[in-house]
Design a protein around this motif. Structure first.
Motif, PDB file in Angstrom:
ATOM      1  N   ILE A  30       0.836  -1.199   0.000  1.00  0.00           N
ATOM      2  CA  ILE A  30       0.000   0.000   0.000  1.00  0.00           C
ATOM      3  C   ILE A  30       0.872   1.250   0.000  1.00  0.00           C
ATOM      4  O   ILE A  30       0.558   2.244  -0.664  1.00  0.00           O
ATOM      5  CB  ILE A  30      -0.948   0.003   1.216  1.00  0.00           C
ATOM      6  N   ALA A  31       1.989   1.209   0.722  1.00  0.00           N
ATOM      7  CA  ALA A  31       2.899   2.354   0.750  1.00  0.00           C
ATOM      8  C   ALA A  31       3.464   2.637  -0.640  1.00  0.00           C
ATOM      9  O   ALA A  31       3.586   3.799  -1.050  1.00  0.00           O
ATOM     10  CB  ALA A  31       4.034   2.095   1.740  1.00  0.00           C
ATOM     11  N   LEU A  32       3.804   1.594  -1.380  1.00  0.00           N
ATOM     12  CA  LEU A  32       4.288   1.782  -2.748  1.00  0.00           C
ATOM     13  C   LEU A  32       3.205   2.385  -3.634  1.00  0.00           C
ATOM     14  O   LEU A  32       3.482   3.187  -4.528  1.00  0.00           O
ATOM     15  CB  LEU A  32       4.754   0.447  -3.325  1.00  0.00           C
ATOM     16  N   GLU A  33       1.978   2.006  -3.375  1.00  0.00           N
ATOM     17  CA  GLU A  33       0.853   2.548  -4.139  1.00  0.00           C
ATOM     18  C   GLU A  33       0.638   4.028  -3.826  1.00  0.00           C
ATOM     19  O   GLU A  33       0.313   4.823  -4.708  1.00  0.00           O
ATOM     20  CB  GLU A  33      -0.405   1.745  -3.806  1.00  0.00           C
ATOM     21  N   LEU A  34       0.839   4.402  -2.559  1.00  0.00           N
ATOM     22  CA  LEU A  34       0.619   5.790  -2.144  1.00  0.00           C
ATOM     23  C   LEU A  34       1.742   6.708  -2.615  1.00  0.00           C
ATOM     24  O   LEU A  34       1.509   7.840  -3.004  1.00  0.00           O
ATOM     25  CB  LEU A  34       0.512   5.859  -0.612  1.00  0.00           C
ATOM     26  N   LYS A  35       2.981   6.247  -2.479  1.00  0.00           N
ATOM     27  CA  LYS A  35       4.176   6.957  -2.951  1.00  0.00           C
ATOM     28  C   LYS A  35       4.597   8.121  -2.056  1.00  0.00           C
ATOM     29  O   LYS A  35       5.771   8.293  -1.773  1.00  0.00           O
ATOM     30  CB  LYS A  35       3.995   7.444  -4.394  1.00  0.00           C
ATOM     31  N   LEU A  43      -1.185   6.927   7.074  1.00  0.00           N
ATOM     32  CA  LEU A  43      -1.679   5.556   7.165  1.00  0.00           C
ATOM     33  C   LEU A  43      -1.198   4.903   8.455  1.00  0.00           C
ATOM     34  O   LEU A  43      -1.975   4.249   9.160  1.00  0.00           O
ATOM     35  CB  LEU A  43      -1.195   4.749   5.956  1.00  0.00           C
ATOM     36  N   ARG A  44       0.064   5.088   8.780  1.00  0.00           N
ATOM     37  CA  ARG A  44       0.603   4.508  10.013  1.00  0.00           C
ATOM     38  C   ARG A  44      -0.128   5.042  11.238  1.00  0.00           C
ATOM     39  O   ARG A  44      -0.469   4.290  12.163  1.00  0.00           O
ATOM     40  CB  ARG A  44       2.100   4.816  10.096  1.00  0.00           C
ATOM     41  N   TYR A  65      -7.519   2.258   2.525  1.00  0.00           N
ATOM     42  CA  TYR A  65      -7.100   3.655   2.681  1.00  0.00           C
ATOM     43  C   TYR A  65      -6.933   4.384   1.339  1.00  0.00           C
ATOM     44  O   TYR A  65      -7.447   5.499   1.166  1.00  0.00           O
ATOM     45  CB  TYR A  65      -5.817   3.712   3.509  1.00  0.00           C
ATOM     46  N   PRO A  66      -6.233   3.801   0.339  1.00  0.00           N
ATOM     47  CA  PRO A  66      -6.132   4.506  -0.953  1.00  0.00           C
ATOM     48  C   PRO A  66      -7.487   4.731  -1.606  1.00  0.00           C
ATOM     49  O   PRO A  66      -7.675   5.708  -2.337  1.00  0.00           O
ATOM     50  CB  PRO A  66      -5.257   3.567  -1.801  1.00  0.00           C
ATOM     51  N   MET A  67      -8.446   3.846  -1.351  1.00  0.00           N
ATOM     52  CA  MET A  67      -9.775   4.015  -1.933  1.00  0.00           C
ATOM     53  C   MET A  67     -10.511   5.181  -1.280  1.00  0.00           C
ATOM     54  O   MET A  67     -11.259   5.907  -1.939  1.00  0.00           O
ATOM     55  CB  MET A  67     -10.583   2.729  -1.780  1.00  0.00           C
ATOM     56  N   ILE A  68     -10.305   5.355   0.014  1.00  0.00           N
ATOM     57  CA  ILE A  68     -10.902   6.500   0.699  1.00  0.00           C
ATOM     58  C   ILE A  68     -10.384   7.796   0.086  1.00  0.00           C
ATOM     59  O   ILE A  68     -11.136   8.746  -0.143  1.00  0.00           O
ATOM     60  CB  ILE A  68     -10.603   6.437   2.209  1.00  0.00           C
ATOM     61  N   LEU A  69      -9.087   7.823  -0.217  1.00  0.00           N
ATOM     62  CA  LEU A  69      -8.514   8.993  -0.886  1.00  0.00           C
ATOM     63  C   LEU A  69      -9.093   9.151  -2.290  1.00  0.00           C
ATOM     64  O   LEU A  69      -9.441  10.254  -2.712  1.00  0.00           O
ATOM     65  CB  LEU A  69      -6.992   8.856  -0.972  1.00  0.00           C
ATOM     66  N   THR A 183      -4.437  13.915   1.009  1.00  0.00           N
ATOM     67  CA  THR A 183      -4.468  13.217   2.284  1.00  0.00           C
ATOM     68  C   THR A 183      -5.857  13.433   2.859  1.00  0.00           C
ATOM     69  O   THR A 183      -6.640  14.226   2.348  1.00  0.00           O
ATOM     70  CB  THR A 183      -3.419  13.748   3.278  1.00  0.00           C
ATOM     71  N   LEU A 184      -6.150  12.733   3.924  1.00  0.00           N
ATOM     72  CA  LEU A 184      -7.492  12.831   4.494  1.00  0.00           C
ATOM     73  C   LEU A 184      -7.776  14.212   5.064  1.00  0.00           C
ATOM     74  O   LEU A 184      -8.919  14.565   5.290  1.00  0.00           O
ATOM     75  CB  LEU A 184      -7.663  11.784   5.599  1.00  0.00           C
ATOM     76  N   TRP A 185      -6.726  14.995   5.315  1.00  0.00           N
ATOM     77  CA  TRP A 185      -6.940  16.268   5.999  1.00  0.00           C
ATOM     78  C   TRP A 185      -6.877  17.487   5.093  1.00  0.00           C
ATOM     79  O   TRP A 185      -7.124  18.591   5.531  1.00  0.00           O
ATOM     80  CB  TRP A 185      -5.918  16.428   7.124  1.00  0.00           C
TER      81      TRP A 185
END
Length: 216
Positions: A30-35, A43-44, A65-69, A183-185
């Motif tokens: 997932i981290a590689l997907e987020l970059k 995420l952490r 998490y990436p889908m929420i974004l 990001t979520l914020w």
């Protein structure tokens, strides 16, 4: 960088080697997907809200998490009971109203897989919300199938089904054009919309920025 952030996660409680390895591999994927480092740190922090994590609840939360974004949604998580993650997911809609639903992910439960798309109602302080309960231990069944690809596909398939069910209930959900820098914020939200949650998001955002400055 990804491994350094992963090592900051709380250790799992009484987890098998398969579970520990699956969580690590999912986080890395997932981290590689987020970059972006900021997204990975976020995420952490989201995963670390879980008290005494068992593993499946963090795997499910990390995967969606990436889908929420991507769908430009807000997400808010408060510490819940041990090995549970309760995610309040919402958005600012018509007339600056805040619309939300709750995904309750239980990392130890195996019961109720067939009822995952049958949400219950919760009434708190005269506010009625719908709650989707995910018995992640039973649904993901990591001990018998720890394939990263399968875990991601199962989690995201279920989350898409939840979004479809939410849309049938009158919510308006559409993918954003891009989530690579989001990001979520940092959503564009009205100052009049659901002030309590926005203040809480802002405080967590400030905490994240302080941690990022220390990391540099």
């Amino acid at each position: 960088m990804i491994l350094r952030i992963f090592r900051q996660l709380k250790p799992l409680e009484n987890a098998s080697q398969e579970m520990q390895k699956a969580r690590e591999e999912i986080f890395k994927q997932i981290a590689l997907e987020l970059k972006l480092q900021e997204q990975i740190e976020e995420l952490r922090m989201l995963l670390d809200t879980c008290i005494a994590p068992a593993g499946p609840e963090q795997i499910f939360a990390a995967t969606i998490y990436p889908m929420i974004l991507r769908f430009n949604l807000l997400a808010y998580i408060e510490p819940s009971e041990p090995h549970r993650i309760e995610i309040e997911i919402g958005y600012i809609g018509h007339m600056d109203e805040y619309y939300y639903w709750i995904v309750e992910v239980d990392g130890m439960s195996r019961d109720g897989v067939e009822q995952m798309l049958q949400p219950r109602q919760r009434n708190e302080e005269d506010v009625i919300s719908i709650v989707y309960r995910i018995p992640a231990a039973g649904y993901l069944d990591v001990e018998n199938d720890s394939s990263v690809l399968n875990l991601i596909l199962k989690s995201r398939h279920l989350f898409l089904n939840i979004l479809e069910d939410v849309k049938r209930r009158g919510y308006v959900i559409a993918p954003a054009k891009s989530h690579l820098g989001a990001t979520l914020w940092n959503r564009r939200t009205s100052e009049n919309a659901y002030q309590i949650r926005l203040i809480q998001h802002r405080k967590r955002r400030e905490k994240l920025e302080r941690e990022l400055r220390r990391a540099r």
